[in-house]
Design a protein around this motif. Structure first.
Motif, mmCIF file in Angstrom:
data_model
loop_
_atom_site.group_PDB
_atom_site.id
_atom_site.type_symbol
_atom_site.label_atom_id
_atom_site.label_comp_id
_atom_site.label_asym_id
_atom_site.label_seq_id
_atom_site.Cartn_x
_atom_site.Cartn_y
_atom_site.Cartn_z
ATOM 1 N N ASP A 152 0.830 -1.216 0.000
ATOM 2 C CA ASP A 152 0.000 0.000 0.000
ATOM 3 C C ASP A 152 0.859 1.259 0.000
ATOM 4 N N GLU A 153 2.066 1.199 0.564
ATOM 5 C CA GLU A 153 2.955 2.361 0.511
ATOM 6 C C GLU A 153 3.277 2.720 -0.948
ATOM 7 N N PHE A 154 3.603 1.717 -1.747
ATOM 8 C CA PHE A 154 3.901 1.986 -3.151
ATOM 9 C C PHE A 154 2.666 2.489 -3.882
ATOM 10 N N TYR A 155 1.508 1.849 -3.622
ATOM 11 C CA TYR A 155 0.278 2.287 -4.300
ATOM 12 C C TYR A 155 -0.055 3.733 -3.927
ATOM 13 N N ALA A 156 0.264 4.136 -2.697
ATOM 14 C CA ALA A 156 0.031 5.534 -2.301
ATOM 15 C C ALA A 156 0.945 6.472 -3.094
ATOM 16 N N ASP A 157 2.186 6.052 -3.340
ATOM 17 C CA ASP A 157 3.083 6.866 -4.167
ATOM 18 C C ASP A 157 2.544 6.983 -5.598
ATOM 19 N N VAL A 158 2.010 5.860 -6.113
ATOM 20 C CA VAL A 158 1.428 5.894 -7.463
ATOM 21 C C VAL A 158 0.228 6.834 -7.476
ATOM 22 N N TYR A 159 -0.608 6.719 -6.448
ATOM 23 C CA TYR A 159 -1.802 7.577 -6.340
ATOM 24 C C TYR A 159 -1.399 9.050 -6.409
#
Lengths: 284, 284
Positions: free
Chosen positions: A171-178
């Motif tokens: 989820d940390e990476f997905y937050a960066d993508v977001y």
């Protein structure tokens, strides 16, 4: 089994797939991984990274068309696209078919994958010479942290969630993508095979749902991946996966003859997933 | 590969799939074929006929649900069903879930397949004791020639088009099926993997089109079949594959909890096939 075979074992070494090898074309150890290319009878040329099947002549069009044309057709105003990984160039080749896209950034940490692909998969890399394409030999994790509200589509063209690629499923990476996406941006990623659930697909989807308000899943076959039935994620800030942009339909109709897999009916149909697929990703 | 494996080679022996064997449970030579059952880690119990993977605990629900509930939901008045082959009983188990069906005939030439399935796949054979089911140990070719305008749905649950099963893919056989169907009858059959087109899928579909006015194709994954991406045919005298019978929808909603794969949205979506799938079956 007679002759030389490239056999991979999956699912805790209880299920295998094999490709008979006609010829060994290339082998090297790059700074990041082992890169091999073999010629096979069943799937043509086959690219391996650290011994894992990545791209084949036979079926590469499926993956490359679905992760590009699906988000393109949903997006309303797609100017900038980012591809993380994908050094074979196949995803770029598909995006350059859309003239309204102004910039395509390919962030591939291993330049050698790109160079080897140029030799053995020239059709895949054919889009890299397009003027709108920027090839950035960088670490995707560092790159994505710097980008803010910049890209309309981000494709995470990753390997399995092991070793350094496991970070691409958090989820940390997905937050960066977001944060790197514009206000109606879309993330596309591959999310493994639910029949051979080695990596906890439900957990991957839960991580996506922690970050994105709209998360859908679809499948497309990947003949060279373990168990073939492959799932992909569509994570979006605003538009639903089957909400195609009417303004783009004429253009997509005109492209149909050049596409081997994608059509708009298939796009809408593939998101109507089975009970099994729903259960495995934890969808109501 | 360590330990014992059941490895099958396909596509002119250039592509393979393997299942690690935990235990050999059964082996016999019946009057018609070699019947084996092995226990595996990846797919549970696995039934083999003449060394070819037929049914596994892990994925049997997919095949059995799709070839039964799709034609049932399209049919308007489904009283009699015929299944040719399918001695494992899985297709029967699905049809008995519909109380309006009055008769289900299972024509399986090899009684030993049924008896072995009763021991090792009791969930599959659980429907065979239903009062509406008649198990007929006969040759399907002879049986179908005698039946006239009798069945609303006929499922051809066959193996690959080799040896005696090759007759199940000819226009002569399809004409016999057509004649055995009622005026709005539907035939369902498995039509192989288009990525590994060993058997000329286009020819199979052309044979179906010679006989039936409406021929559609869809796919569902079969994890234990060569290359997993599996196609199925829907051949119909009157109703289209996505023209679901509204009168049955309430009943189908109430069944949803007991179904592992089928739902009505998936049914409609899976007939929206890719450009590749269309091309391989010769569909415009």
């Amino acid at each position: 089994m007679s002759g030389n075979w490239m056999v991979e074992e999956f699912f805790h070494k209880t299920f295998s797939m094999g490709f008979k090898i006609k010829e060994y074309l290339h082998s090297e150890q790059s700074k990041f991984q082992k890169i091999d290319v073999v010629e096979t009878d069943s799937v043509g040329k086959l690219l391996l990274l650290d011994g894992k099947t990545m791209v084949s002549d036979k079926d590469e069009f499926v993956y490359h068309e679905v992760v590009s044309h699906i988000p393109y057709m949903v997006s309303r105003n797609c100017k900038k696209v980012l591809i993380i990984g994908g050094g074979d160039g196949g995803v770029v080749r598909e995006f350059v078919k859309h003239p309204d896209i102004e910039r395509i950034d390919l962030v591939e940490i291993d330049e050698r994958v790109i160079e080897v692909s140029k030799i053995y998969f020239p059709d895949c890399t054919s889009g890299l010479s397009d003027k709108r394409v920027r090839v950035l030999p960088e670490d995707g994790f560092a790159f994505i942290k710097r980008a803010k509200a910049e890209y309309d589509i981000i494709v995470v063209d990753s390997t399995d969630p092991v070793d350094f690629a496991s970070g691409l499923f958090t989820d940390e990476f997905y937050a960066d993508v977001y944060n790197a996406l514009t206000e109606d941006g879309i993330m596309m990623n591959q999310t493994e095979n639910p029949f051979l659930d080695e990596f906890g697909i439900k957990n991957i989807y839960n991580n996506m749902r922690k970050v994105f308000p709209i998360v859908s899943s679809f499948n497309a076959p990947m003949l060279i991946y373990p168990g073939v039935y492959w799932t992909f994620g569509f994570s979006s800030k605003k538009y639903r996966a089957t909400d195609l942009n009417p303004a783009k339909m004429g253009h997509m109709h005109s492209l149909q003859r050049s596409l081997k897999w994608y059509n708009m009916d298939w796009h809408k149909g593939t998101f109507a997933i089975s009970n099994f697929h729903k259960q495995m990703i934890g969808q109501e």
